[in-house]
Design an enzyme around this catalytic site. Structure first.
Site, PDB file in Angstrom:
ATOM      1  N   LYS A  34      35.378  36.369  33.910  1.00  0.00           N
ATOM      2  CA  LYS A  34      36.259  37.515  34.023  1.00  0.00           C
ATOM      3  C   LYS A  34      37.837  36.748  33.663  1.00  0.00           C
ATOM      4  O   LYS A  34      38.688  37.649  33.046  1.00  0.00           O
ATOM      5  CB  LYS A  34      36.333  37.917  35.482  1.00  0.00           C
ATOM      6  N   THR A  35      38.032  35.548  33.890  1.00  0.00           N
ATOM      7  CA  THR A  35      39.234  34.999  33.251  1.00  0.00           C
ATOM      8  C   THR A  35      39.276  34.922  31.905  1.00  0.00           C
ATOM      9  O   THR A  35      40.432  35.391  31.364  1.00  0.00           O
ATOM     10  CB  THR A  35      39.248  33.548  33.838  1.00  0.00           C
ATOM     11  N   ASP A 212      44.005  40.653  39.103  1.00  0.00           N
ATOM     12  CA  ASP A 212      42.641  39.849  39.351  1.00  0.00           C
ATOM     13  C   ASP A 212      42.337  39.934  40.872  1.00  0.00           C
ATOM     14  O   ASP A 212      42.996  40.289  41.946  1.00  0.00           O
ATOM     15  CB  ASP A 212      42.861  38.673  38.927  1.00  0.00           C
ATOM     16  N   GLN A 243      31.508  40.254  46.069  1.00  0.00           N
ATOM     17  CA  GLN A 243      32.257  39.045  46.488  1.00  0.00           C
ATOM     18  C   GLN A 243      33.476  39.079  47.304  1.00  0.00           C
ATOM     19  O   GLN A 243      34.323  38.531  47.672  1.00  0.00           O
ATOM     20  CB  GLN A 243      32.660  38.204  45.407  1.00  0.00           C
ATOM     21  N   ARG A 550      27.490  29.768  43.704  1.00  0.00           N
ATOM     22  CA  ARG A 550      28.108  28.655  43.298  1.00  0.00           C
ATOM     23  C   ARG A 550      27.314  27.677  42.530  1.00  0.00           C
ATOM     24  O   ARG A 550      27.855  26.986  41.975  1.00  0.00           O
ATOM     25  CB  ARG A 550      28.570  27.945  44.588  1.00  0.00           C
TER      26      ARG A 550
END
Length: 587
Positions: A34-35, A212, A243, A550
């Site tokens: 996403k970044t 974001d 999330q 993770r």
């Protein structure tokens, strides 16, 4: 420039980046880049669409995330940073319109708590605790509820006292020419609503807005986003229902759905290709999260089709669980750096037994975002009381008790005098109970407050140690030895390459080659306080999902048949989040 921007984007990412006219919502799964999408969209707006960079703002949830965005964009925008820093900028320039001096101070959490403590003391309020009151005030501000509205909207047994403190708190903030973090957003919204010309100016100035981690926004943050983007409608929000794990901080998962209602023509993009984990880890993650029924769920996939099965380990008890983890860590450390390995747990109190196993095995570790068990304030307080039972001349312990409060010290002295001849006859846990009864120490913490409840859990965990070492002298010696090992380990290893120990909440946004999620038992995960409604239970499942995603290479799940935790030993029930069929499929 166009080709460079799209070079490393998959088709879904490219489509999300190219859509620039009107509102859009990007549901970005864990590890889906996403970044990269946000940065690419900004570069596309500037280089391919001719948008003035100073008309673009990017709102992030942490300064660290903002720094990463700035580093990757490599040019100045209208703004890149957190909601709070954006609002502080607006208030410095326009705060006078709502009676706020531009030289205002911003109170951090410690400042806020100290102010509430003073008010509570001045008003001679014994209950509820200052931290509880502050949390209620913060929650109200996040909902844009002013002090004069509080009693109209809340009617619980603490509401009247909270309202009284809230009003006084606001008076003193004004007198001190100060605002708290929640004020930064609430007062900015007040300013924009009361001064339409200012709102219009900012709406015209900032024509493209990107936000974001939208699943973590609260009502006030959502309202500010909507206000700023009402005219241009060029707003992109990025988030993931699966999330959303911060409802206790005021985050509202429904904001993603509300956005789609308020901007009915919003274009939806799903980013489902994962660049972090193996397919086996992602399949297990989906098996877990697909049981949630109240929100949309992405089915993540990856090119990394290989990988190892998820390991499940049922331990006889918590000690065997910790030893199993230590053995595995030793084995993994031959090929992996310690810092690429992580132990995740639901409650801070669970770190104690793992910390002690690591110290015994000489495994370096870093407690992320937390304090080592025996260094936590509440633990040091209780240990000081116990040390004074053995040694009345211990000035360090006495000073600590005096700081807790004069009344607590006087109560303890009376108890000690009456127990003088009984100290050696009683067990450590009995003496702890005597101290709590005489001093009222546990009443310093409100079980309705999330942070206070965690402190109470830590004290209960100290009781687990006390039961293991019934003689007070032996108990204090054991604690001193562990503390000594802490110090020696830090001195020797410098803890630069230590295994990361943290709660599941603290793991959000991080990634590790190997991840251990421990304590998959009813009452721990899901937590006993979070099983009363479907929304609480589903957030616990999302928390587990965040932990699972993770892991890059390998995931380990552990649980115990019996567990001695929070001062009690009992039979454990395996978490409902682990289905027996999964173990057959994944082990």
């Amino acid at each position: 420039m166009s080709q460079d921007i799209f070079k490393h984007l998959n088709p879904q990412q490219k489509a999300a980046v190219e859509y620039v006219e009107g509102p859009s919502i990007i549901i970005a799964g864990a590890g889906s880049g996403k970044t990269r999408v946000l940065v690419s969209k900004v570069l596309h707006l500037i280089h391919n669409c001719g948008i003035d960079p100073y008309s673009i703002i990017m709102i992030t949830f942490t300064n660290k995330a903002a720094g990463e965005m700035k580093e990757r964009i490599k040019m100045s925008l209208g703004f890149v940073g957190t909601f709070h820093s954006f609002c502080a900028r607006i208030l410095r320039k326009n705060g006078d319109l709502i009676g706020l001096d531009s030289r205002f101070s911003i109170y951090d959490e410690d400042d806020q708590l100290n102010l509430v403590k003073k008010i509570v003391k001045d008003l001679e309020i014994e209950r509820p605790t200052p931290s509880y009151v502050l949390n209620r005030i913060s929650g109200a501000k996040n909902q844009l509820i002013h002090s004069n509205q509080f009693l109209r909207l809340f009617s619980d047994h603490n509401a009247s006292l909270v309202s009284t403190v809230y009003k006084e708190y606001e008076k003193r903030l004004k007198k001190n020419n100060a605002v708290d973090f929640d004020d930064l957003i609430m007062k900015t919204i007040d300013l924009l609503i009361k001064n339409p010309e200012v709102l219009k100016r900012y709406q015209k100035k900032y024509t493209h807005i990107l936000v974001d981690e939208f699943q973590d926004t609260n009502y006030s943050q959502y309202t500010l986003t909507r206000l700023l983007s009402e005219e241009s409608k060029n707003v992109t929000v990025v988030g993931d229902f699966s999330q959303s794990i911060y409802s206790w901080r005021g985050a509202d998962i429904r904001n993603l759905e509300k956005f789609q209602e308020d901007f009915s023509d919003a274009k939806l993009f799903n980013l489902e290709e994962n660049y972090r984990s193996t397919q086996k880890i992602l399949d297990f993650a989906y098996e877990v999260i697909s049981k949630n029924q109240t929100h949309p769920i992405l089915h993540l996939f990856t090119d990394n089709k290989g990988g190892e099965d998820v390991d499940f380990f049922e331990a006889e008890n918590e000690e065997y669980e910790a030893l199993y983890i230590a053995d595995k860590i030793k084995e993994l450390s031959r090929n992996e750096q310690y810092s690429s390995l992580a132990i995740l747990y639901r409650t801070n109190a669970q770190s104690r037994i793992i910390e002690e196993a690591f110290l015994h095995y000489g495994i370096p570790y870093v407690l992320v975002g937390g304090t080592r068990f025996y260094e936590r304030k509440e633990i040091k307080d209780v240990l000081s009381y116990l040390r004074l039972l053995i040694n009345g001349n211990d000035e360090i312990a006495k000073d600590r008790i005096l700081k807790i409060g004069k009344k607590k010290w006087e109560s303890f002295k009376k108890m000690h005098a009456s127990l003088k001849d009984e100290v050696e006859k009683k067990t450590t846990s009995e003496l702890m109970e005597d101290i709590f009864a005489a001093t009222g120490y546990l009443q310093l913490y409100n079980p309705d407050d999330e942070e206070d409840y965690a402190r109470l859990e830590n004290i209960k965990e100290l009781k687990s140690v006390a039961i293991t070492y019934p003689k007070l002298v032996e108990f204090l010696e054991q604690v001193a030895l562990v503390e000594s090992e802490y110090f020696e380990g830090e001195k020797k290893d410098g803890i630069k390459d230590g295994v990361r120990l943290m709660t599941l909440h603290q793991a959000k946004g991080l990634e590790f080659s190997h991840v251990f999620i421990v304590g998959l038992e009813e009452g721990l995960l899901p937590h006993s306080r979070s099983i009363h409604t479907i929304h609480e239970l589903e957030e616990e499942r999302r928390l587990f999902y965040v932990g699972i995603t993770r892991a890059k290479k390998k995931l380990y799940i552990t649980y115990a048949r019996r567990r001695f935790i929070f001062g009690r030993r009992g039979e454990s029930v395996k978490s409902r989040f682990i289905d027996a069929n999964w173990e057959e499929n994944f082990v």
